[in-house]
Design a protein around this motif. Sequence first.
Motif, PDB file in Angstrom:
ATOM      1  N   ALA A  60     -16.942  58.180  15.870  1.00 41.46           N
ATOM      2  CA  ALA A  60     -18.032  57.873  16.801  1.00 41.46           C
ATOM      3  C   ALA A  60     -18.654  59.157  17.345  1.00 41.46           C
ATOM      4  O   ALA A  60     -19.874  59.249  17.521  1.00 41.46           O
ATOM      5  CB  ALA A  60     -17.519  57.002  17.946  1.00 41.46           C
ATOM      6  N   GLU A  93     -22.370  55.375  12.309  1.00 37.59           N
ATOM      7  CA  GLU A  93     -22.094  54.403  13.382  1.00 37.59           C
ATOM      8  C   GLU A  93     -21.451  53.142  12.819  1.00 37.59           C
ATOM      9  O   GLU A  93     -20.526  52.582  13.407  1.00 37.59           O
ATOM     10  CB  GLU A  93     -23.379  54.062  14.134  1.00 37.59           C
ATOM     11  CG  GLU A  93     -23.884  55.190  15.005  1.00 37.59           C
ATOM     12  CD  GLU A  93     -25.244  54.915  15.624  1.00 37.59           C
ATOM     13  OE1 GLU A  93     -25.966  54.004  15.139  1.00 37.59           O
ATOM     14  OE2 GLU A  93     -25.589  55.620  16.593  1.00 37.59           O
ATOM     15  N   LYS A  94     -21.943  52.721  11.672  1.00 31.03           N
ATOM     16  CA  LYS A  94     -21.377  51.547  11.006  1.00 31.03           C
ATOM     17  C   LYS A  94     -19.935  51.821  10.587  1.00 31.03           C
ATOM     18  O   LYS A  94     -19.057  50.969  10.732  1.00 31.03           O
ATOM     19  CB  LYS A  94     -22.228  51.171   9.793  1.00 31.03           C
ATOM     20  CG  LYS A  94     -21.798  49.897   9.116  1.00 31.03           C
ATOM     21  CD  LYS A  94     -22.703  49.552   7.952  1.00 31.03           C
ATOM     22  CE  LYS A  94     -22.199  48.306   7.244  1.00 31.03           C
ATOM     23  NZ  LYS A  94     -22.995  48.003   6.066  1.00 31.03           N
ATOM     24  N   ALA A  97     -17.752  51.521  13.615  1.00 29.68           N
ATOM     25  CA  ALA A  97     -17.570  50.112  13.986  1.00 29.68           C
ATOM     26  C   ALA A  97     -16.607  49.414  13.023  1.00 29.68           C
ATOM     27  O   ALA A  97     -15.750  48.623  13.455  1.00 29.68           O
ATOM     28  CB  ALA A  97     -18.912  49.397  13.999  1.00 29.68           C
ATOM     29  N   GLU A  98     -16.730  49.706  11.737  1.00 26.34           N
ATOM     30  CA  GLU A  98     -15.832  49.107  10.748  1.00 26.34           C
ATOM     31  C   GLU A  98     -14.394  49.574  10.949  1.00 26.34           C
ATOM     32  O   GLU A  98     -13.453  48.793  10.814  1.00 26.34           O
ATOM     33  CB  GLU A  98     -16.310  49.437   9.330  1.00 26.34           C
ATOM     34  CG  GLU A  98     -17.555  48.690   8.918  1.00 26.34           C
ATOM     35  CD  GLU A  98     -18.125  49.161   7.587  1.00 26.34           C
ATOM     36  OE1 GLU A  98     -17.640  50.192   7.037  1.00 26.34           O
ATOM     37  OE2 GLU A  98     -19.075  48.517   7.100  1.00 26.34           O
ATOM     38  N   ARG A 100     -13.096  50.604  13.793  1.00 24.44           N
ATOM     39  CA  ARG A 100     -12.613  49.945  15.014  1.00 24.44           C
ATOM     40  C   ARG A 100     -12.176  48.520  14.705  1.00 24.44           C
ATOM     41  O   ARG A 100     -11.124  48.060  15.151  1.00 24.44           O
ATOM     42  CB  ARG A 100     -13.706  49.958  16.083  1.00 24.44           C
ATOM     43  CG  ARG A 100     -13.275  49.376  17.415  1.00 24.44           C
ATOM     44  CD  ARG A 100     -14.340  49.502  18.493  1.00 24.44           C
ATOM     45  NE  ARG A 100     -14.522  50.904  18.871  1.00 24.44           N
ATOM     46  CZ  ARG A 100     -15.607  51.629  18.634  1.00 24.44           C
ATOM     47  NH1 ARG A 100     -16.645  51.089  18.027  1.00 24.44           N
ATOM     48  NH2 ARG A 100     -15.679  52.884  19.007  1.00 24.44           N
ATOM     49  N   GLN A 101     -12.983  47.809  13.934  1.00 21.08           N
ATOM     50  CA  GLN A 101     -12.664  46.428  13.557  1.00 21.08           C
ATOM     51  C   GLN A 101     -11.401  46.387  12.697  1.00 21.08           C
ATOM     52  O   GLN A 101     -10.554  45.515  12.865  1.00 21.08           O
ATOM     53  CB  GLN A 101     -13.851  45.803  12.820  1.00 21.08           C
ATOM     54  CG  GLN A 101     -13.675  44.350  12.470  1.00 21.08           C
ATOM     55  CD  GLN A 101     -13.666  43.442  13.676  1.00 21.08           C
ATOM     56  OE1 GLN A 101     -14.131  43.793  14.753  1.00 21.08           O
ATOM     57  NE2 GLN A 101     -13.102  42.264  13.512  1.00 21.08           N
TER      58      GLN A 101
END
Length: 171
Positions: A60, A93-94, A97-98, A100-101
Motif C-alpha cells: 500500500a 492498489e489492486k 487490496a488482493e 489484504r483479502q
Amino acid sequence: MKRIVIALLIALGSWAGVSAQKFALVDMDYILQSIPNYEMANEQLNQLSLRWQKEVEGVAKEAETLYKNYQNEMVFLTDDQKKKKEEEIVAKEKSAAELRQKYFGPEGELYKKRQSLMKPIQEDVYNAVKKVCEERGYQCIFDRASSADIIFASPRIDVSNEVLEKLGFSK
C-alpha cells in the motif's frame, strides 16, 4: 372447580420439572488462558498477523509513493505516460487490496490458520465440558465469559476447574 384443580396440578408439575434441572457455569476465558497450547497458538497467530500486515502495508505504501510521484511529475508527462502511470498505480492498489483479502478476508490465510490451530483445542474443551455435564447430570452449562446477561452467579456452580482437570490441567 375442576378447572382450578387441573390448572393447579399443571402449574405444580411444571414447577417440579423446572426445579429438577441442574445448571452450571464455565469461564471459557479462564479455561483457555490456562491451556499453554492456546497461548502459544495465539502468539503464533499474532506474529503471523503482524508479518502479513507489514507486507500489506508495504504494498500500500508503494502505491501511495507511486501516486505522490505521479502528482509531482504529472505536468511533465504526456497523455500516454500519464495513462501508463495511472494504470501502474491502480494495479499496485489492486495488488494491495488482493493481498489484504488473501490474508485477512473471511476465507483468508489468517482464518484458515486460526481454524487449524484453535479447532483441536476448542474440541478438547468442548469434550471436557460435555464429560463434566454428563457426569454431574447438568442439563445446561453456560459460558459466563461470553454472556452479558449473567449479572451474578454463585461460584459454587462454576465448573471451570473441573473442566481443566478433565483436560489434564489443574489450578
